[in-house]
Design a protein around this motif. Structure first.
Motif, short mmCIF file in Angstrom:
data_model
loop_
_atom_site.label_atom_id
_atom_site.label_comp_id
_atom_site.label_asym_id
_atom_site.label_seq_id
_atom_site.Cartn_x
_atom_site.Cartn_y
_atom_site.Cartn_z
N VAL A 56 45.09 40.99 27.75
CA VAL A 56 45.15 41.19 29.10
C VAL A 56 45.43 42.74 29.31
CG1 VAL A 56 46.43 40.60 31.31
CG2 VAL A 56 46.09 38.83 29.34
N ASP A 57 44.67 43.23 30.22
CA ASP A 57 44.87 44.88 30.21
C ASP A 57 44.81 45.36 31.81
OD1 ASP A 57 44.85 47.34 29.43
OD2 ASP A 57 42.81 47.73 28.83
N GLY A 58 45.88 45.38 32.28
CA GLY A 58 46.10 45.83 33.65
C GLY A 58 45.53 45.04 34.67
N VAL A 59 46.08 43.74 34.75
CA VAL A 59 45.73 42.69 35.61
C VAL A 59 46.72 42.63 36.85
CG1 VAL A 59 45.50 40.39 35.95
CG2 VAL A 59 44.46 41.16 34.05
N SER A 60 46.32 42.73 38.13
CA SER A 60 47.08 42.69 39.24
C SER A 60 46.51 41.58 40.28
CB SER A 60 47.24 44.28 39.93
OG SER A 60 47.55 44.92 39.05
N PHE A 61 47.33 40.85 40.82
CA PHE A 61 46.94 40.13 42.01
C PHE A 61 48.33 39.56 42.73
CE2 PHE A 61 47.05 37.65 38.19
CZ PHE A 61 47.98 36.55 38.53
N GLU A 62 48.05 38.92 43.86
CA GLU A 62 49.22 38.48 44.61
C GLU A 62 48.75 36.91 45.01
OE1 GLU A 62 49.97 40.99 47.92
OE2 GLU A 62 51.03 42.46 46.49
N ILE A 63 49.59 36.10 45.06
CA ILE A 63 49.54 34.77 45.58
C ILE A 63 50.42 34.66 46.96
CG2 ILE A 63 49.39 32.44 45.07
CD1 ILE A 63 48.84 33.11 42.25
#
Length: 203
Positions: free
Chosen positions: A44-51
């Motif tokens: 995993v390399d630099g994953v960004s998200f919002e829920i």
């Protein structure tokens, strides 16, 4: 996996989960007696998200791209190499074990392989009822048993299955058991690793 999608939550709604620049690297070593790291596997390399509350987010990608590892890092089943995992205002990536245990009730998981995630020595009813008992959600045994039967019905299983053992059920039925266990505590967040992969065609 490497991603950085735009936030999808509403302007006035605080996300229930915010993942920022999540990284998980597995070291590659060489040597027998004395090992030294020669490289890293960047799962995993630099994953960004919002829920946002009530929102469903699907991670899509080829096998081995890091989807499962992302989920395991959020659950702290894998220790993140870098990044933030903000859940209800707390960073799960750095949260002490004692505080993390207290949040387990709010975060549940549906594993990809249902059989390996179930205790083969426990009956289905006990498996589903155990988290309810452990977290003290329903202290009364009779009410807890009734809740277990209700969860079986919700997930499309015969309540009589409560007396069966995992090896007496099909893969699709076991997947439904895992889903029933995941929703038993009414969690705020469910991490699902291919939750319908083993379900039968009738779904």
């Amino acid at each position: 996996m490497s991603a950085n999608p735009e936030a999808s939550v509403g302007k006035d709604e605080e996300p229930i989960l915010r993942v920022q620049n999540l990284k998980k690297y597995f070291p590659i070593t060489e040597g027998i007696l004395i090992q030294r790291k020669v490289a890293d596997v960047k799962a995993v390399d630099g994953v960004s998200f919002e829920i946002a509350p009530g929102e469903t987010l699907g991670l899509v990608g080829e096998s081995g791209c890091g989807k499962t590892t992302t989920g395991r890092c959020i659950l702290r089943l894998e220790e993140p190499t870098e990044g933030q995992i903000i859940f209800q205002g707390k960073d799960l990536a750095t949260l002490p074990s004692a505080e993390l245990i207290a949040l387990r009730q709010q975060i549940q998981v549906i594993f990809q392989d249902p059989y390996s995630s179930l205790n083969p020595r426990m009956k289905i009813g006990d498996i589903i009822g155990e988290p309810i008992k452990v977290h003290g959600v329903i202290p009364n045994q009779k009410e807890r048993d009734e809740r277990v039967l209700e969860l079986l019905r919700i997930c499309g299983l015969n309540p009589k299955f409560a007396d069966r053992y995992p090896h007496e059920m099909s893969g699709g039925q076991l997947q439904r058991v895992v889903i029933a266990r995941a929703i038993a505590l009414n969690p705020s967040l469910i991490i699902a690793d291919e939750p319908v992969s083993a379900l039968d065609v009738s779904v």
